[in-house]
Structure formats: C-alpha cells, structure tokens
Scaffold this active site. Structure first.
Site, PDB file in Angstrom:
ATOM      1  N   ASP A  77     -10.511  18.939 -13.087  1.00 16.52           N
ATOM      2  CA  ASP A  77     -10.633  17.598 -13.671  1.00 16.52           C
ATOM      3  C   ASP A  77     -10.274  17.736 -15.155  1.00 16.52           C
ATOM      4  O   ASP A  77     -11.012  18.358 -15.924  1.00 16.52           O
ATOM      5  CB  ASP A  77     -12.062  17.083 -13.477  1.00 16.52           C
ATOM      6  CG  ASP A  77     -12.231  15.648 -13.972  1.00 16.52           C
ATOM      7  OD1 ASP A  77     -11.533  15.266 -14.931  1.00 16.52           O
ATOM      8  OD2 ASP A  77     -13.073  14.924 -13.414  1.00 16.52           O
ATOM      9  N   LYS A  85      -9.961   6.776 -18.897  1.00 13.22           N
ATOM     10  CA  LYS A  85     -10.440   7.280 -20.183  1.00 13.22           C
ATOM     11  C   LYS A  85      -9.277   7.400 -21.189  1.00 13.22           C
ATOM     12  O   LYS A  85      -8.715   6.403 -21.567  1.00 13.22           O
ATOM     13  CB  LYS A  85     -11.146   8.612 -19.952  1.00 13.22           C
ATOM     14  CG  LYS A  85     -12.231   8.552 -18.851  1.00 13.22           C
ATOM     15  CD  LYS A  85     -13.360   7.632 -19.246  1.00 13.22           C
ATOM     16  CE  LYS A  85     -14.581   7.698 -18.363  1.00 13.22           C
ATOM     17  NZ  LYS A  85     -14.435   7.240 -17.008  1.00 13.22           N
ATOM     18  N   TYR A 135     -19.096  16.023 -14.190  1.00 10.60           N
ATOM     19  CA  TYR A 135     -19.329  14.577 -14.264  1.00 10.60           C
ATOM     20  C   TYR A 135     -20.249  14.170 -13.107  1.00 10.60           C
ATOM     21  O   TYR A 135     -20.010  14.560 -11.961  1.00 10.60           O
ATOM     22  CB  TYR A 135     -17.988  13.838 -14.187  1.00 10.60           C
ATOM     23  CG  TYR A 135     -18.157  12.370 -13.942  1.00 10.60           C
ATOM     24  CD1 TYR A 135     -18.904  11.574 -14.815  1.00 10.60           C
ATOM     25  CD2 TYR A 135     -17.596  11.764 -12.822  1.00 10.60           C
ATOM     26  CE1 TYR A 135     -19.076  10.228 -14.578  1.00 10.60           C
ATOM     27  CE2 TYR A 135     -17.760  10.417 -12.582  1.00 10.60           C
ATOM     28  CZ  TYR A 135     -18.502   9.652 -13.467  1.00 10.60           C
ATOM     29  OH  TYR A 135     -18.685   8.318 -13.215  1.00 10.60           O
ATOM     30  N   ARG A 175       0.814  -1.217   0.000  1.00 13.39           N
ATOM     31  CA  ARG A 175       0.000   0.000   0.000  1.00 13.39           C
ATOM     32  C   ARG A 175       0.850   1.271   0.000  1.00 13.39           C
ATOM     33  O   ARG A 175       0.366   2.366  -0.242  1.00 13.39           O
ATOM     34  CB  ARG A 175      -0.942  -0.014   1.210  1.00 13.39           C
ATOM     35  CG  ARG A 175      -2.152   0.823   1.017  1.00 13.39           C
ATOM     36  CD  ARG A 175      -3.201   0.771   2.122  1.00 13.39           C
ATOM     37  NE  ARG A 175      -3.148  -0.289   3.069  1.00 13.39           N
ATOM     38  CZ  ARG A 175      -2.563  -0.206   4.284  1.00 13.39           C
ATOM     39  NH1 ARG A 175      -1.954   0.902   4.657  1.00 13.39           N
ATOM     40  NH2 ARG A 175      -2.600  -1.231   5.106  1.00 13.39           N
TER      41      ARG A 175
HETATM   42  N1  PLP Z   1     -14.091  12.644 -14.131  1.00 15.70           N
HETATM   43  C1  PLP Z   1     -14.684  12.582 -15.336  1.00 15.70           C
HETATM   44  C2  PLP Z   1     -14.722  13.816 -16.195  1.00 15.70           C
HETATM   45  C3  PLP Z   1     -15.268  11.402 -15.778  1.00 15.70           C
HETATM   46  O1  PLP Z   1     -15.855  11.359 -16.998  1.00 15.70           O
HETATM   47  C4  PLP Z   1     -15.229  10.253 -14.936  1.00 15.70           C
HETATM   48  C5  PLP Z   1     -15.846   8.984 -15.366  1.00 15.70           C
HETATM   49  O2  PLP Z   1     -16.600   8.939 -16.314  1.00 15.70           O
HETATM   50  C6  PLP Z   1     -14.614  10.350 -13.687  1.00 15.70           C
HETATM   51  C7  PLP Z   1     -14.051  11.555 -13.321  1.00 15.70           C
HETATM   52  C8  PLP Z   1     -14.558   9.184 -12.754  1.00 15.70           C
HETATM   53  O3  PLP Z   1     -13.557   8.301 -13.156  1.00 15.70           O
HETATM   54  P1  PLP Z   1     -13.581   6.728 -12.889  1.00 15.70           P
HETATM   55  O4  PLP Z   1     -14.721   6.162 -13.682  1.00 15.70           O
HETATM   56  O5  PLP Z   1     -12.229   6.289 -13.344  1.00 15.70           O
HETATM   57  O6  PLP Z   1     -13.796   6.529 -11.427  1.00 15.70           O
END
Ligand code: PLP
Length: 364
Positions: free
Chosen positions: A175, A200, A104, A53
């Site tokens: 983000d 992604k 999101y 960890r």
């Molecule tokens: N931020 C954005 C812009 C996203 O589109 C997503 C998921 O679709 C996330 C965060 C969350 O990521 P994760 O699915 O890897 O937990």
C-alpha cells in the site's frame, strides 16, 4: 493498458513530467488538450467496451498517469478499500496473509472479517522488526506491506522483505498511499502489486474517493481486470477525472507538503505539549503524542483556525485528528496520538496556528 513499460520515450521521463504529460489525448489538431470527461454507461456495439463496467476513456487516462508513475499497468477501483479487497480476494481459502499490526485500520478490518468467516489466516507483525517479518513469510500466500504505516509511521525494510517473501513463495502487495510514487516505487523493489487510496495524495483535493492497483505482471493484471468487471467495484468516471486533474500537480504538492512537514516535525519536537514526534523524515504526515493525554489531544483538534479537525489525509489543506477517537483503531496506537496531514499552506502560518493551540493545551 499503459505503455509506460515498453515506450522508451515515457519510461525515461521523470515523475514530475509524467504526472503532467501522461494520459492526454494525442497531440493532433482539434484533439482536446485536457483529458475529457466521458460520461456514458454504454457504448455503441461492436467495439472493445460495449458497457460502462468494462471500461471508460476517462478511467484509462487516470490509469495511464498512475501506471506511468508507478512503472506498471494500473486499474482504477471505486475506492482504496475496493482495491485492497480485490487483492485479498485473490488469496485462496485458508491462505495466510502477513500484515503490519499497524496497517490502515480499514485494511485490518477486512483481514479480521475474512478471518471471522474462515476465509483467510492473518498474521499481524511489527513491520519494523524485519527478521520477525521474514520469519512470518513462511507458508504465507501474501505479504501485505504498508510503509509508512497509518498512523504509526513505521517503515518496512522493503528491500529485504520483498525478496525474502518471494523466496518463501509468497506474493507481495504494498500500500503506497502515504509515500506516493513520487517518493517510493515498490514495483522497482520487486513488489507484485501496489495499492493506492487515490482519495489521498493522488487526488489531493479531498473531493473524490478512488482506488487503484498497479502491477507489472500481465497475468495478474488480466485476472484483476476480469474480476473488477465481475464484481463491479469500478471507478466513478467523475472521480477518475478529478484525480487525473489532481495528479497533474502531484509532484509539486508532495514536495511542498514534505518540506512543510520536515520543518514542523523539527519544531514540534521542542514543544513541551508534545511528548513524541513520529516522522520518518519524508512525506507529509506527522504523528504526535500529546504530553497531557487523550483529553489534551482532543482539545488541540478544537483549538486551531487553519488546521481542520477531520479524518483522511493527503489534501492541499492541513488536517488532523486523534486516531483513537475511532473504535476500530488498534489499542496499541497511543490514546493521545494525533495524526497530522500537513498541507501546502505557508509553513509559518501553519506553525503560528498550531503552536498557539499547543501553548493553550499546555496551559489548560
Ligand atoms: N490505505 C491507506 C493507507 C489509507 O489511509 C486508506 C484510507 O484512509 C485506505 C487504504 C482506504 O482508502 P479509501 O478511503 O479510498 O477506501
């Protein structure tokens, strides 16, 4: 910790070179050329790591590549949402968090959950109304930005909002999942921390869940690292390896997906089955609103052969979905909005498949 900030040989390289060359073992005889997958939960005692960890050489390789691309010190997490949670967790009890109303939906769900438990006070804003965003920064502990937003593809004026938020005494997180460091580097614009769903574009092959936070602030990095160990939201080692391999082609994939998306956005604007095209001019995501409503949107997602009906985005393959099929999606997102993640296939093949399906929908 990545040395991207201090090593001039790394700092001067372009993103497409960094994506290929960072995070590799030393160029010495018999060292592996590629990043090794080190599967272990424990280390021989007496060193810095001791237990799985606390760290892993494969995570470190991932963190070096992404850290060098974003221009900061990177920490991997088990998913994008684990990284979002790690940042929100730093805001003290009752702290105000300004966030886009169309961020999101997983990030918004975390904010709603924290609000319901009396932990945080979210204030949701129209991220394109820069004056309103700046006004909301007053008394905020954190300004959470996402640009472009998912799935409305709104753009925040980062250059104006970030300094204004700092002036108001707030920290700023961005983000950067949609833009990727190939198209936008928020730390250069003064953001305190950048967050990614590495699931992604960074991974790019729809085969691994992974998240990351990147910062230039050494104290923030230290605190996040300690808390990651405490909470245990650490990256999977295989996932870190897969995403590191995926990032080797990040620049090529983003460029190709973007070129495809630019062409498709142009053609979609002229199709009678489409009433609105939302495309910020860069990146590989397009959102369209269907002229004949939500049923037509659902029909479209079942009528194609190449385009795959699936959530998520940023893979080499083209996928799409009607976002309001999720109960958690904001009611201010149009019911007939289809978010399209444009892949790296041949653009004519993508258009033939899509335009045939749109023609069918227009006739139905
Ligand atoms: N931020 C954005 C812009 C996203 O589109 C997503 C998921 O679709 C996330 C965060 C969350 O990521 P994760 O699915 O890897 O937990």
């Amino acid at each position: 910790m990545s040395d991207a900030l201090t090593d001039p040989q790394i700092a001067d390289l372009s993103p497409s070179t960094l994506a290929v060359s960072a995070g590799r073992p030393p160029h010495e005889p018999d060292q592996p050329l590629s990043t090794p997958l080190v599967m272990t939960s424990v280390y021989v005692a007496g060193g810095d790591l001791e237990y799985g960890r606390m760290g892993n050489p494969t995570w470190s390789a991932f963190e070096e590549v992404l850290g060098s691309l974003e221009g900061g010190h990177c920490l991997g997490y088990s998913s994008g949402l684990a990284a979002v949670s790690a940042i929100l967790d730093l805001v003290g009890p009752g702290g105000k968090v300004v966030a886009p109303r169309h961020a999101y939906n997983g990030s918004l769900s975390q904010l709603k959950d924290a609000e319901a438990r009396g932990r945080l006070v979210p204030e949701l804003v129209d991220i394109e109304d820069t004056d309103a965003v700046i006004a909301a920064c007053d008394d905020a502990a954190l300004v959470w930005l996402e640009s472009p937003t998912n799935p409305a593809l709104e753009i925040a004026d980062l250059e104006r909002i970030i300094p204004a938020a700092h002036e108001a005494g707030a920290h700023v997180a961005v983000d950067n999942t949609f833009a990727t460091p190939i198209l936008q580097r928020p730390l250069d614009l003064g953001a305190d921390v950048v967050v990614h769903s590495a699931t992604k574009y960074l991974g790019g092959h729809s085969d691994a869940l992974l998240g990351a936070a990147v910062t230039r602030d050494e104290e923030l990095y230290r605190v996040l690292r300690l808390r990651r160990e405490l909470i245990g939201a650490v990256p999977g080692t295989l996932e870190a390896w897969l995403v590191t391999r995926g990032m080797r082609t990040l620049a090529l994939r983003v460029e190709r997906a973007q070129a495809n998306a630019q062409e498709l956005a142009r053609r979609l604007a002229d199709h009678p089955a489409v009433s609105k095209v939302r495309y910020p001019g860069f990146g590989g995501i397009i959102s369209i609103v269907l002229t004949h409503g939500a049923l037509a949107a659902d029909l479209l997602t079942h009528k194609t052969h190449l385009w795959i009906h699936a959530t998520s985005l940023g893979g080499v393959e083209s996928t799409f979905e009607r976002r309001r099929r999720w109960a958690s999606e904001s009611a201010t997102i149009p019911d007939a909005l289809v978010r399209m993640s444009v892949g790296i296939e041949d653009v004519e093949d993508l258009w033939t498949d899509l335009s045939r399906a749109l023609d069918d929908v227009a006739r139905a």
